[in-house]
Design a protein around this motif. Sequence first.
Motif, PDB file in Angstrom:
ATOM      1  N   VAL A 220     -93.651 -30.106  45.666  1.00 30.21           N
ATOM      2  CA  VAL A 220     -93.382 -28.988  47.481  1.00 30.21           C
ATOM      3  C   VAL A 220     -93.238 -29.886  48.545  1.00 30.21           C
ATOM      4  N   ASP A 221     -92.126 -29.490  49.094  1.00 21.75           N
ATOM      5  CA  ASP A 221     -92.439 -30.099  49.865  1.00 21.75           C
ATOM      6  C   ASP A 221     -92.442 -29.331  51.157  1.00 21.75           C
ATOM      7  N   ILE A 222     -92.965 -30.025  52.565  1.00 21.98           N
ATOM      8  CA  ILE A 222     -93.414 -29.185  54.340  1.00 21.98           C
ATOM      9  C   ILE A 222     -92.794 -29.698  54.752  1.00 21.98           C
ATOM     10  N   LEU A 223     -91.865 -28.698  55.901  1.00 23.74           N
ATOM     11  CA  LEU A 223     -91.829 -29.321  56.850  1.00 23.74           C
ATOM     12  C   LEU A 223     -92.003 -28.528  57.866  1.00 23.74           C
ATOM     13  N   ASN A 224     -91.719 -28.534  59.204  1.00 25.49           N
ATOM     14  CA  ASN A 224     -91.583 -28.103  60.881  1.00 25.49           C
ATOM     15  C   ASN A 224     -90.287 -27.183  59.927  1.00 25.49           C
TER      16      ASN A 224
ATOM     17  N   VAL B 160     -90.231 -21.262  38.298  1.00 21.58           N
ATOM     18  CA  VAL B 160     -90.132 -22.271  39.141  1.00 21.58           C
ATOM     19  C   VAL B 160     -90.516 -23.325  39.510  1.00 21.58           C
ATOM     20  N   ARG B 161     -90.141 -24.193  39.804  1.00 16.56           N
ATOM     21  CA  ARG B 161     -90.897 -25.463  39.599  1.00 16.56           C
ATOM     22  C   ARG B 161     -90.326 -26.562  40.690  1.00 16.56           C
ATOM     23  N   HIS B 162     -89.647 -26.276  41.565  1.00 19.83           N
ATOM     24  CA  HIS B 162     -89.504 -26.842  43.085  1.00 19.83           C
ATOM     25  C   HIS B 162     -90.475 -25.509  43.838  1.00 19.83           C
ATOM     26  N   ALA B 163     -90.765 -26.557  45.731  1.00 18.94           N
ATOM     27  CA  ALA B 163     -90.499 -25.396  46.228  1.00 18.94           C
ATOM     28  C   ALA B 163     -90.508 -26.730  47.499  1.00 18.94           C
ATOM     29  N   CYS B 164     -89.393 -25.663  48.497  1.00 21.84           N
ATOM     30  CA  CYS B 164     -89.526 -26.589  49.677  1.00 21.84           C
ATOM     31  C   CYS B 164     -89.556 -25.521  51.247  1.00 21.84           C
ATOM     32  N   LEU B 165     -91.036 -25.424  51.598  1.00 26.50           N
ATOM     33  CA  LEU B 165     -91.052 -24.510  52.576  1.00 26.50           C
ATOM     34  C   LEU B 165     -90.984 -25.436  54.117  1.00 26.50           C
ATOM     35  N   ASP B 166     -90.637 -24.472  54.925  1.00 22.06           N
ATOM     36  CA  ASP B 166     -90.614 -24.609  56.355  1.00 22.06           C
ATOM     37  C   ASP B 166     -92.032 -24.286  57.565  1.00 22.06           C
ATOM     38  N   VAL B 167     -92.909 -24.594  58.662  1.00 19.27           N
ATOM     39  CA  VAL B 167     -94.162 -24.162  58.553  1.00 19.27           C
ATOM     40  C   VAL B 167     -93.910 -23.923  60.156  1.00 19.27           C
TER      41      VAL B 167
ATOM     42  N   LEU C  99     -84.582 -23.382  43.396  1.00 19.57           N
ATOM     43  CA  LEU C  99     -85.502 -24.204  44.272  1.00 19.57           C
ATOM     44  C   LEU C  99     -85.915 -22.594  45.149  1.00 19.57           C
ATOM     45  N   LEU C 100     -87.371 -22.662  45.298  1.00 16.09           N
ATOM     46  CA  LEU C 100     -88.116 -21.558  46.078  1.00 16.09           C
ATOM     47  C   LEU C 100     -87.816 -22.113  47.033  1.00 16.09           C
ATOM     48  N   ILE C 101     -87.412 -21.764  48.220  1.00 19.33           N
ATOM     49  CA  ILE C 101     -87.538 -21.506  49.625  1.00 19.33           C
ATOM     50  C   ILE C 101     -87.803 -20.835  50.657  1.00 19.33           C
ATOM     51  N   GLY C 102     -88.360 -21.535  52.035  1.00 20.71           N
ATOM     52  CA  GLY C 102     -89.665 -19.919  52.450  1.00 20.71           C
ATOM     53  C   GLY C 102     -89.435 -20.310  53.561  1.00 20.71           C
ATOM     54  N   ASP C 103     -89.097 -19.616  55.041  1.00 17.68           N
ATOM     55  CA  ASP C 103     -90.015 -19.320  56.423  1.00 17.68           C
ATOM     56  C   ASP C 103     -90.848 -18.854  56.663  1.00 17.68           C
ATOM     57  N   ILE C 104     -92.159 -20.238  56.635  1.00 17.75           N
ATOM     58  CA  ILE C 104     -93.423 -19.310  56.900  1.00 17.75           C
ATOM     59  C   ILE C 104     -94.137 -18.553  58.167  1.00 17.75           C
ATOM     60  N   GLY C 105     -93.163 -17.775  58.787  1.00 15.91           N
ATOM     61  CA  GLY C 105     -94.464 -17.562  61.233  1.00 15.91           C
ATOM     62  C   GLY C 105     -95.363 -17.095  60.454  1.00 15.91           C
ATOM     63  N   GLY C 106     -95.220 -17.086  61.889  1.00 17.16           N
ATOM     64  CA  GLY C 106     -96.682 -16.114  62.661  1.00 17.16           C
ATOM     65  C   GLY C 106     -96.463 -14.456  61.704  1.00 17.16           C
TER      66      GLY C 106
END
Length: 343
Positions: free
Chosen positions: A99-103, A60-67, A7-14
């Motif tokens: 791809v899942d996107i969450l706050n 990687v085929r699955h990602a979950c990213l918080d923004v 799983l690719l995970i990411g914390d996407i910040g300003g």
Amino acid sequence: MRESDVLLIGDIGGTKTDLLVVSKAAGLAQPLARARLKSAEYPNLQTLLGEFLRTAGLSVRHACLDVAGPVINGRAQLTNLPWEVDGATLRAELAFTSVDILNDLAAVAHAIPTLQATDLKTLNAGEDTPGATKAIIAPGTGLGEAFLVWDGARYLAQPSEGGHADFAAPTPELTGLAPYLRGRYDHVSYEMVCSGIGIPHLYDFFRDQDGAQESPAFAARLAASPDRTPLILEAALRPDTPNPLCSAAVDAFLTILAAEAGNLALKVFALGGIYIAGGIPPRLLPLIDRARFAQTFCAKGRFAKLLTQIPVHMVVNPDATLMGTAAYGWARMHRSPTPPSPP
């Protein structure tokens, strides 16, 4: 290793973006790849992710990213960065299966039930009520807020944009702050005074009341810096000769944070506790007077006694957001088994 185990995970910040590729077996402790990138150096998220994956050399085929921004139907416009994040676009352009996107604050909320005592510093002991609502307030680049509600089987994370509510001064010393900022901006929110964005506003407020305290050398350093917040925090944290204006700004920041944490506790009836997250508060632990912080948190008139019973914890694990993002991502890929008991 099967693609369903990665799983690719990411914390996407300003300001920054943290990315990890993790396996189900090893988790965050042993990532297959990890990077911290400066968000503003990329035109969009797909470019950033594409570069990271090429450098990592992983499929990687699955990602979950918080923004850092509100998420509606898998899409988000970042609050402090001119990016639109769209799960469907990322799937199409980067060949993801899902791809899942969450706050980002919802991600922190997902991590709260899994945190250990070593992940926290307690600012107000209180008494946790099992199954009661828990709330999170997180000053980073902006100010995030979220909460967790118990549905009878598990905690459900609920995002919020409470950081953009109208600011009200918690002390007589700060009554001039909102009028001061209204001279510059059309809306004065808690984020404007309780975040990485807000700390320079607090510094300017105190400087303009007493410009004699600002040394020319420090003023020149601030003027030359694209981001004044780190300089202000560093100058306030100097143990030998803290800068008086920077100290005043940080003291005001902590007062506002404590007061807004109390406001949030009342709004969602957070008898399960308040959790202070984000990148800034742990840096300021040496400057926090816990008794004073708790007093400001509880200063709600007739409800002061109620707030004394609410635990307040600071999240000091820097990977808490990523922990929550990973938990949400794995649950989406492999549906969660038997619900846990209320912590």
